[in-house]
Design a protein around this motif. Structure first.
Motif, PDB file in Angstrom:
ATOM      1  N   THR A   1       3.009   2.710   1.522  1.00 55.04           N
ATOM      2  CA  THR A   1       1.883   1.898   1.976  1.00 55.04           C
ATOM      3  C   THR A   1       0.632   2.273   1.183  1.00 55.04           C
ATOM      4  OG1 THR A   1       1.361   3.510   3.703  1.00 55.04           O
ATOM      5  CG2 THR A   1       2.691   1.621   4.356  1.00 55.04           C
ATOM      6  N   GLY A   2      -0.298   1.347   1.134  1.00 56.93           N
ATOM      7  CA  GLY A   2      -1.564   1.611   0.448  1.00 56.93           C
ATOM      8  C   GLY A   2      -2.688   0.870   1.149  1.00 56.93           C
ATOM      9  N   ILE A   3      -3.883   1.463   1.108  1.00 58.09           N
ATOM     10  CA  ILE A   3      -5.022   0.859   1.799  1.00 58.09           C
ATOM     11  C   ILE A   3      -6.242   0.875   0.882  1.00 58.09           C
ATOM     12  CG2 ILE A   3      -6.720   1.332   3.629  1.00 58.09           C
ATOM     13  CD1 ILE A   3      -4.385   2.024   5.447  1.00 58.09           C
ATOM     14  N   TYR A   4      -7.031  -0.197   0.939  1.00 59.94           N
ATOM     15  CA  TYR A   4      -8.350  -0.243   0.300  1.00 59.94           C
ATOM     16  C   TYR A   4      -9.330  -0.622   1.391  1.00 59.94           C
ATOM     17  CZ  TYR A   4     -12.314  -2.182  -2.255  1.00 59.94           C
ATOM     18  OH  TYR A   4     -13.581  -2.450  -2.712  1.00 59.94           O
TER      19      TYR A   4
ATOM     20  N   ASN B   1       2.276   1.023  -7.224  1.00 62.41           N
ATOM     21  CA  ASN B   1       1.720   1.081  -5.869  1.00 62.41           C
ATOM     22  C   ASN B   1       0.458   0.237  -5.753  1.00 62.41           C
ATOM     23  OD1 ASN B   1       3.722   2.813  -4.964  1.00 62.41           O
ATOM     24  ND2 ASN B   1       2.599   4.626  -5.657  1.00 62.41           N
ATOM     25  N   GLN B   2       0.302  -0.399  -4.614  1.00 59.34           N
ATOM     26  CA  GLN B   2      -0.866  -1.263  -4.382  1.00 59.34           C
ATOM     27  C   GLN B   2      -1.757  -0.650  -3.315  1.00 59.34           C
ATOM     28  OE1 GLN B   2      -0.002  -5.479  -3.874  1.00 59.34           O
ATOM     29  NE2 GLN B   2       2.030  -5.243  -4.811  1.00 59.34           N
ATOM     30  N   PRO B   3      -3.018  -1.040  -3.215  1.00 58.01           N
ATOM     31  CA  PRO B   3      -3.745  -2.045  -3.991  1.00 58.01           C
ATOM     32  C   PRO B   3      -3.883  -1.666  -5.466  1.00 58.01           C
ATOM     33  CG  PRO B   3      -4.930  -1.520  -1.967  1.00 58.01           C
ATOM     34  CD  PRO B   3      -3.836  -0.519  -2.103  1.00 58.01           C
ATOM     35  N   ILE B   4      -3.996  -2.709  -6.285  1.00 59.03           N
ATOM     36  CA  ILE B   4      -4.168  -2.517  -7.731  1.00 59.03           C
ATOM     37  C   ILE B   4      -5.513  -3.114  -8.125  1.00 59.03           C
ATOM     38  CG2 ILE B   4      -3.343  -3.707  -9.834  1.00 59.03           C
ATOM     39  CD1 ILE B   4      -0.598  -2.489  -9.245  1.00 59.03           C
TER      40      ILE B   4
ATOM     41  N   ASP C   1     -13.599  -0.966   1.797  1.00 63.98           N
ATOM     42  CA  ASP C   1     -14.987  -0.703   1.369  1.00 63.98           C
ATOM     43  C   ASP C   1     -15.982  -1.107   2.451  1.00 63.98           C
ATOM     44  OD1 ASP C   1     -15.293  -3.442   1.269  1.00 63.98           O
ATOM     45  OD2 ASP C   1     -15.448  -3.571  -0.903  1.00 63.98           O
ATOM     46  N   LYS C   2     -15.478  -1.192   3.670  1.00 60.89           N
ATOM     47  CA  LYS C   2     -16.272  -1.499   4.877  1.00 60.89           C
ATOM     48  C   LYS C   2     -16.620  -2.986   5.002  1.00 60.89           C
ATOM     49  CE  LYS C   2     -15.913   2.802   5.581  1.00 60.89           C
ATOM     50  NZ  LYS C   2     -14.709   3.229   6.293  1.00 60.89           N
ATOM     51  N   GLN C   3     -16.680  -3.731   3.887  1.00 67.59           N
ATOM     52  CA  GLN C   3     -16.854  -5.179   3.968  1.00 67.59           C
ATOM     53  C   GLN C   3     -15.491  -5.862   4.078  1.00 67.59           C
ATOM     54  OE1 GLN C   3     -19.213  -7.107   4.546  1.00 67.59           O
ATOM     55  NE2 GLN C   3     -18.287  -9.093   4.065  1.00 67.59           N
ATOM     56  N   VAL C   4     -14.535  -5.286   3.340  1.00 69.85           N
ATOM     57  CA  VAL C   4     -13.174  -5.802   3.390  1.00 69.85           C
ATOM     58  C   VAL C   4     -12.192  -4.624   3.437  1.00 69.85           C
ATOM     59  CG1 VAL C   4     -12.785  -5.966   0.885  1.00 69.85           C
ATOM     60  CG2 VAL C   4     -11.595  -7.530   2.397  1.00 69.85           C
ATOM     61  N   GLY C   5     -11.106  -4.816   4.180  1.00 69.97           N
ATOM     62  CA  GLY C   5     -10.034  -3.826   4.195  1.00 69.97           C
ATOM     63  C   GLY C   5      -8.730  -4.503   3.822  1.00 69.97           C
ATOM     64  N   LEU C   6      -7.991  -3.883   2.914  1.00 67.16           N
ATOM     65  CA  LEU C   6      -6.709  -4.443   2.479  1.00 67.16           C
ATOM     66  C   LEU C   6      -5.610  -3.424   2.741  1.00 67.16           C
ATOM     67  CD1 LEU C   6      -7.784  -5.730  -1.099  1.00 67.16           C
ATOM     68  CD2 LEU C   6      -7.792  -7.041   1.043  1.00 67.16           C
ATOM     69  N   ALA C   7      -4.450  -3.912   3.202  1.00 59.30           N
ATOM     70  CA  ALA C   7      -3.327  -2.997   3.444  1.00 59.30           C
ATOM     71  C   ALA C   7      -2.065  -3.576   2.817  1.00 59.30           C
ATOM     72  CB  ALA C   7      -3.118  -2.811   4.947  1.00 59.30           C
ATOM     73  N   HIS C   8      -1.184  -2.676   2.402  1.00 64.30           N
ATOM     74  CA  HIS C   8       0.019  -3.111   1.702  1.00 64.30           C
ATOM     75  C   HIS C   8       1.210  -2.256   2.115  1.00 64.30           C
ATOM     76  CE1 HIS C   8       2.731  -3.454  -1.888  1.00 64.30           C
ATOM     77  NE2 HIS C   8       2.450  -4.719  -1.673  1.00 64.30           N
ATOM     78  N   ALA C   9       2.326  -2.907   2.447  1.00 67.44           N
ATOM     79  CA  ALA C   9       3.595  -2.214   2.694  1.00 67.44           C
ATOM     80  C   ALA C   9       4.517  -2.608   1.550  1.00 67.44           C
ATOM     81  CB  ALA C   9       4.188  -2.642   4.035  1.00 67.44           C
ATOM     82  N   ARG C  10       4.996  -1.635   0.798  1.00 71.79           N
ATOM     83  CA  ARG C  10       5.648  -1.939  -0.475  1.00 71.79           C
ATOM     84  C   ARG C  10       7.172  -1.874  -0.436  1.00 71.79           C
ATOM     85  NH1 ARG C  10       5.862   1.119  -6.289  1.00 71.79           N
ATOM     86  NH2 ARG C  10       6.470  -0.744  -7.459  1.00 71.79           N
ATOM     87  N   LEU C  11       7.790  -2.931  -0.980  1.00 61.73           N
ATOM     88  CA  LEU C  11       9.215  -2.910  -1.330  1.00 61.73           C
ATOM     89  C   LEU C  11       9.230  -2.833  -2.855  1.00 61.73           C
ATOM     90  CD1 LEU C  11      12.179  -3.260  -0.264  1.00 61.73           C
ATOM     91  CD2 LEU C  11      11.927  -5.686  -0.770  1.00 61.73           C
ATOM     92  N   SER C  12       9.564  -1.683  -3.400  1.00 58.29           N
ATOM     93  CA  SER C  12       9.406  -1.490  -4.848  1.00 58.29           C
ATOM     94  C   SER C  12      10.582  -2.072  -5.613  1.00 58.29           C
ATOM     95  CB  SER C  12       9.234  -0.004  -5.169  1.00 58.29           C
ATOM     96  OG  SER C  12      10.257   0.747  -4.576  1.00 58.29           O
ATOM     97  N   ILE C  13      10.264  -2.986  -6.536  1.00 58.35           N
ATOM     98  CA  ILE C  13      11.289  -3.680  -7.318  1.00 58.35           C
ATOM     99  C   ILE C  13      10.969  -3.622  -8.815  1.00 58.35           C
ATOM    100  CG2 ILE C  13      12.222  -6.001  -7.808  1.00 58.35           C
ATOM    101  CD1 ILE C  13      12.087  -6.469  -4.731  1.00 58.35           C
ATOM    102  N   ILE C  14       9.684  -3.789  -9.150  1.00 61.77           N
ATOM    103  CA  ILE C  14       9.270  -3.688 -10.553  1.00 61.77           C
ATOM    104  C   ILE C  14       8.270  -2.540 -10.674  1.00 61.77           C
ATOM    105  CG2 ILE C  14       7.966  -4.855 -12.398  1.00 61.77           C
ATOM    106  CD1 ILE C  14       9.227  -7.496 -11.393  1.00 61.77           C
TER     107      ILE C  14
END
Lengths: 82, 647
Positions: free
Chosen positions: B36-39, B60-63, B41-54
């Motif tokens: 998992t990865g998180i970004y 790993n994300q966020p990129i 910056d208090k204005q926006v929050g992004l989260a990612h659950a990764r199935l790694s294929i490439i």
């Protein structure tokens, strides 16, 4: 239970899913009221064959025999008299 | 594929909590178990659950871009990323990973809000431009990947699955009654509705721009068909070769992966085409998977075996029984997040589990061929009804319907009266865009006779006009065949086949599906040709058969088309009827949830128990009622506790 009552009960319970007798008049057309669809016609034939012991021939599968309570009752009586 | 989620402040700078973002990703663990990865910056929050294929180690994300001011989380695959990356490098962009995700941020820098048109793939993207304080939420052209959002308390919350949004809302959701009414007409709600009140999907081919507190929706791609007189003017032999070459490339770029890739093999034409193309043009060992049914009428194992022998594939098959359907029904609804009218998604879950258990993360399938290249019976039915409408008094013309419904042995003149009532709807209006679909929708809508009186309150009975409102004006100018294709692609395919039966059943077991027939180049080619090449008289997928005949046994190319079906009603009425079925269909529970009329449901169950329910209508009503009850039980009544048991 009379033939008419049996047929009415079957149509109400199996197509209208209701006990409300006013939901179906004896001369209501099943086709015009959208009560029976393309497989529903097969269900009606199974019902007649299983519950009344009659055989519905291909050329008897017509609205004049099957499209209302009145038509079905007349058809059953005619078949049973044969 | 993966799971994405996020929150953006629209009005106030409300603190966005990392723990909430983490929970939103965690509930989609099945979509991305590899990290998992998180970004934030208090204005926006992004989260990612990764199935790694490439780029297993570096992707790993966020990129982000070179300056750390463009960030992205992304679910899906960009199949042309190698070509895009090469071009972007020449344009001066510097890459820090080998992933397909990174091309997104650089393409955005290069082309701005129009960058999506360069992507060949399946994608849901959240892209944050920190400098412009702008978030883009983008969904692929045809709806292969899911993306949902809601607006509440000055925030916009989005995610790949609705349950992730519910985690952030922290309150019980409610049913969108209109959406259930639509589902019980078309098998899915009219986009952008979902079954959940105030939660919407980003429609396929759309993107949302969230900037300065406003949310704007725009389309970047849609199903466009050539009008009569404007078809691609090429001989049939040329079209055959063009489709052939396109399908080879669409398949080859979908084999790009850093993990092994397999394929589904149903024994039908479409999956046979894809497996044959992998065999002939892919640089991989052919590994195939299929499902067989205990119910012989549904089983296609003979055809599967023919293809396995023909290709020499390493094949695995799983068998689906009645009890499998009943036992997996509840868990399936947790993933579809919507009621279903047929049990067909359940075996698809078993199939993707088999793929997962064999160590595969990616499968190619034949999904989309019927919609794109004209395979469905509904298209045939539409053609026959159009032919009939030209002479409504003919008894010969409607008799062609017997080819589709052999049991309709109504050969006598009287039979026409029945056919007219079953299939003659709007025969006087063949120009209607939904002319072909009307009989199916009318039959499906019979499910609604079971609605409770409260359910009917304030329910506008106009599902068809609600759907029609979403059609662009240009649709009315199309050939009737293309009108039907447009509707099928936008409603059943996008709303049900690609989600409830597609993405959700694949991702439940962390497996990514890839669909060469849904490559936008294939779609745009097929949409540009005369529809007579798609269905020649009543020969479905004619051009596809001609293009691919060289790779397949004749018995596969010319076989009678068998629609994919799974066991329905009988699965729930064995000597092992699960307790949840009895509980959820009890008069008490039906009354408590109050969507359906208790006495009518009881009569339907009685009819089934007596073995009298043999028709499609009763079958759809039963599965629809049971799945709605399960849906309520999982998401409304017991959401908090179900997070723990199902996740």
């Amino acid at each position: 239970m009379s033939t008419r009552d049996t047929v009415r009960k079957y149509i109400l319970e199996n197509y209208l899913f209701s006990d409300d007798q006013s939901a179906l008049a004896d001369d209501d057309s099943f086709l015009d009221k959208g009560i029976i669809d393309s497989t529903g016609i097969l269900e009606v034939i199974y019902f007649l064959e299983d519950d009344f012991g009659i055989t519905v021939e291909d050329d008897e599968m017509m609205p004049e025999n099957l499209d209302s309570v009145n038509n079905i009752v007349s058809f059953i009586e005619k078949k049973q008299a044969q | 594929m993966c799971g994405i989620a996020g929150i953006i402040n629209l009005r106030h700078n409300t603190a966005i909590n990392d723990a909430v973002l983490s929970d939103m990703a965690s509930i989609m663990y099945h979509r991305g178990p590899d990290g998992t990865g998180i970004y934030n910056d208090k204005q926006v929050g992004l989260a990612h659950a990764r199935l790694s294929i490439i780029d297993i180690n570096g992707g790993n994300q966020p990129i982000h871009n070179e300056d750390n001011n463009v960030w992205v989380v992304f679910n899906g695959e960009i199949f042309n990323y190698i070509e895009l990356r090469d071009k972007l490098k020449i344009q001066g962009h510097v890459f820090y990973t080998h992933s397909d995700t990174e091309v997104i941020v650089h393409l955005y820098e290069e082309y701005g809000d129009n960058f999506m048109k360069y992507l060949n793939g399946q994608f849901s993207i959240a892209l944050w431009d920190k400098q412009k304080q702008k978030l883009l939420l983008i969904r692929d052209r045809v709806g292969i990947t899911p993306l949902f959002y809601t607006q509440i308390n000055g925030q916009l919350i989005f995610a790949s699955e609705i349950k992730s949004i519910l985690v952030a809302l922290k309150q019980a959701p409610s049913l969108n009654k209109q959406a259930l009414d639509q589902l019980m007409t078309f098998w899915s709600p009219v986009s952008p509705n979902t079954l959940f009140e105030n939660i919407y999907e980003v429609p396929p081919g759309d993107f949302l721009t969230i900037e300065n507190g406003s949310v704007k929706k725009k389309k970047f791609w849609d199903w466009e068909f050539a009008k009569p007189g404007e078809y691609l003017d090429k001989p049939e032999s040329t079209l055959i070769e063009e489709l052939h070459d396109l399908l080879i490339d669409a398949t080859k770029i979908r084999l790009r992966s850093d993990v092994p890739v397999g394929a589904y093999l149903s024994g039908g034409l479409d999956s046979s085409v894809i497996t044959a193309l992998i065999h002939n043009y892919g640089d991989v060992d052919l590994r195939t998977f299929s499902i067989g049914f205990d119910d012989g009428a549904l089983d296609e194992s003979d055809y599967q075996n023919q293809m396995i022998k023909h290709l020499g594939a390493d094949h695995s098959r799983i068998q689906c029984s009645y009890s499998d359907i009943a036992e997996n029904f509840r868990a399936t609804i947790w993933h579809t997040e919507a009621p279903i009218l047929r049990t067909a998604p359940i075996p698809m879950n078993q199939l993707s589990k088999l793929v997962h258990d064999k160590g595969y993360k990616v499968v190619l399938t034949g999904e989309g061929a019927d919609e794109v290249l004209g395979g469905y019976d509904i298209f045939k039915e539409g053609k026959i009804r159009q032919f009939w409408a030209k002479n409504p008094d003919s008894s010969f013309r409607p008799s062609l319907l017997k080819r589709l419904y052999p049991y309709l042995d109504l050969s006598k003149k009287q039979g026409v009266i029945y056919l007219k009532n079953f299939f003659g709807a709007e025969l006087e209006n063949p120009e209607l865009s939904y002319f072909a679909h009307l009989p199916r929708w009318t039959t499906t809508a019979k499910c609604k006779q079971f609605f409770s009186e409260d359910m009917k309150v304030n329910l506008s009975d106009n599902a068809i006009s609600e759907l029609e409102k979403t059609f662009p004006a240009r649709v009315s100018e199309l050939d009737p065949f293309n009108k039907s294709q447009f509707i099928e692609a936008k409603s059943l395919m996008a709303g049900y086949l690609l989600c409830s039966q597609g993405d959700r059943m694949l991702m439940k077991n962390s497996v990514e599906g890839r669909f060469p027939f849904l490559d936008h180049r294939v779609i745009e080619f097929a949409n540009s040709i005369n529809p007579k090449f798609k269905m020649k008289v009543l020969n479905e997928k004619y051009l596809l058969k001609q293009s691919m005949r060289r790779y397949l046994p004749e018995t596969i190319v010319d076989r009678f088309k068998q629609p994919y079906r799974a066991p329905d009603i009988p699965s729930f009425f064995t000597d092992k009827t699960p307790e949840y079925v009895k509980d959820l269909l009890s008069i008490e529970t039906i009354k408590k949830y109050n969507y359906f009329h208790p006495a009518r449901v009881e009569k339907l169950v009685n009819k089934i128990e007596r073995g009298r329910a043999i028709g499609t209508k009763d079958n759809m009503a039963f599965i629809g009622i049971l799945s709605t009850q399960v849906w309520h039980n999982l998401f409304i009544e017991g959401f908090q506790s179900n997070i723990k048991t199902n996740n």
